[in-house]
Motif scaffolding. Structure first.
Motif, PDB file in Angstrom:
ATOM      1  N   VAL A 144      10.748  66.073  22.628  1.00 12.76           N
ATOM      2  CA  VAL A 144      10.589  67.304  21.861  1.00 12.76           C
ATOM      3  C   VAL A 144       9.846  68.310  22.745  1.00 12.76           C
ATOM      4  CG1 VAL A 144      10.624  66.212  19.605  1.00 12.76           C
ATOM      5  CG2 VAL A 144       8.457  66.364  20.817  1.00 12.76           C
ATOM      6  N   PRO A 145       9.967  69.605  22.452  1.00 16.09           N
ATOM      7  CA  PRO A 145      10.639  70.197  21.297  1.00 16.09           C
ATOM      8  C   PRO A 145      12.137  70.393  21.525  1.00 16.09           C
ATOM      9  CG  PRO A 145       9.672  71.941  22.608  1.00 16.09           C
ATOM     10  CD  PRO A 145       9.273  70.634  23.259  1.00 16.09           C
ATOM     11  N   LEU A 146      12.829  70.505  20.397  1.00 24.29           N
ATOM     12  CA  LEU A 146      14.183  71.033  20.365  1.00 24.29           C
ATOM     13  C   LEU A 146      14.179  72.224  19.418  1.00 24.29           C
ATOM     14  CD1 LEU A 146      16.265  67.751  19.821  1.00 24.29           C
ATOM     15  CD2 LEU A 146      15.758  68.864  22.003  1.00 24.29           C
ATOM     16  N   LEU A 147      15.017  73.185  19.697  1.00 21.28           N
ATOM     17  CA  LEU A 147      15.194  74.300  18.768  1.00 21.28           C
ATOM     18  C   LEU A 147      16.666  74.368  18.407  1.00 21.28           C
ATOM     19  CD1 LEU A 147      13.712  76.731  17.384  1.00 21.28           C
ATOM     20  CD2 LEU A 147      14.728  78.152  19.191  1.00 21.28           C
ATOM     21  N   LYS A 148      16.955  74.137  17.124  1.00 27.24           N
ATOM     22  CA  LYS A 148      18.332  74.240  16.654  1.00 27.24           C
ATOM     23  C   LYS A 148      18.552  75.647  16.116  1.00 27.24           C
ATOM     24  CE  LYS A 148      19.795  72.235  12.841  1.00 27.24           C
ATOM     25  NZ  LYS A 148      20.282  71.222  11.866  1.00 27.24           N
ATOM     26  N   VAL A 149      19.547  76.317  16.676  1.00 25.71           N
ATOM     27  CA  VAL A 149      19.884  77.681  16.282  1.00 25.71           C
ATOM     28  C   VAL A 149      21.191  77.641  15.504  1.00 25.71           C
ATOM     29  CG1 VAL A 149      20.323  80.027  17.091  1.00 25.71           C
ATOM     30  CG2 VAL A 149      18.790  78.533  18.403  1.00 25.71           C
ATOM     31  N   ALA A 150      21.128  77.979  14.229  1.00 30.31           N
ATOM     32  CA  ALA A 150      22.326  78.019  13.382  1.00 30.31           C
ATOM     33  C   ALA A 150      22.952  79.398  13.510  1.00 30.31           C
ATOM     34  CB  ALA A 150      21.952  77.726  11.939  1.00 30.31           C
ATOM     35  N   ARG A 151      24.154  79.443  14.082  1.00 25.52           N
ATOM     36  CA  ARG A 151      24.835  80.721  14.313  1.00 25.52           C
ATOM     37  C   ARG A 151      25.879  80.975  13.230  1.00 25.52           C
ATOM     38  NH1 ARG A 151      26.953  80.506  20.344  1.00 25.52           N
ATOM     39  NH2 ARG A 151      27.893  78.597  19.513  1.00 25.52           N
ATOM     40  N   PRO A 152      25.916  82.191  12.692  1.00 23.24           N
ATOM     41  CA  PRO A 152      26.897  82.475  11.638  1.00 23.24           C
ATOM     42  C   PRO A 152      28.330  82.526  12.141  1.00 23.24           C
ATOM     43  CG  PRO A 152      25.731  84.473  12.259  1.00 23.24           C
ATOM     44  CD  PRO A 152      25.046  83.354  12.980  1.00 23.24           C
TER      45      PRO A 152
END
Length: 223
Positions: A54-62
């Protein structure tokens, strides 16, 4: 970018996670935080973490599939470039490169601090404590402190050093006092970071107890 949902995959004690959390809080960006047990890493985590860390950053894209970013500095720079002001790296290319170099330097400082705090014998504690103080002494010589690394404005270098100084804020004064003695800039910097809301909120309220318990369980002589 404001429509993107951000999820920080974290561990409660990880200093690298704290860097990303501090940046998110400085930016005022809503995010979800999910802690994982690094001693029993779940399959879903191993499937998305190239390093198993870690860390991970999950980016939810539209407009497409989720993207997972890894490595704390890469995550912090992504957030700095895509999220709202204030910018945490300087606009001037020379100064920005200098700050990036000191960020890398901070990883070495963290390594010596960690080995000092986790030492299981006196010679190791003395050696790593001297190395850590040597880093602080080098930083003490720099111009421009007041109250943060680059002057008045909080920046990414501050986000890197805040988790390091936090260790000494949760342990007895006798542990950190000799390391900071005679270093007024470092002592002032440490205090300024301690009082920063983003730094305080980057960990849980039980962080101190959990960290001291970790040291005790792992046989550190300084707990």
């Amino acid at each position: 970018m404001p429509d993107h949902k951000l999820t920080l995959i974290s561990h409660a004690l990880c200093p690298f996670v704290q860097r990303a959390a501090i940046v998110l809080l400085e930016k005022g960006v809503p995010f979800e935080r999910i802690d994982v047990d690094l001693k029993a890493k779940p399959d879903w985590f191993l499937a998305i973490s190239p390093t198993g860390k870690v860390p991970l950053l999950k980016v939810a894209r539209p407009d497409g599939p989720d993207v997972v970013l890894f490595e704390s500095v890469a995550i912090c720079e992504y957030l700095d470039e895509t999220q709202s002001s204030p910018r945490l790296l300087p606009a001037d290319p020379i100064t920005r490169s200098q700050h990036r170099a000191w960020i890398e330097y901070g990883s070495g400082v963290l390594a010596d601090a960690w080995q000092f705090l986790n030492a299981k014998d006196v010679p190791t504690a003395q050696s790593k404590g001297a190395a850590f103080r040597g880093h602080l002494s080098r930083l003490e010589q720099l111009q421009g402190f007041g109250p943060h690394f680059g002057g008045a404005a909080f920046g990414l270098v501050d986000a890197v050093f805040a988790p390091i100084f936090r260790y000494f804020d949760v342990l007895p004064d006798a542990v950190g006092a000799p390391l900071f003695e005679g270093l007024p800039k470092m002592s002032g910097w440490r205090q300024a970071l301690k009082s920063r809301p983003s730094v305080a909120q980057a960990v849980g309220i039980d962080y101190g107890d959990r960290f001291k318990r970790y040291l005790f369980e792992n046989g550190a002589i300084l707990h």
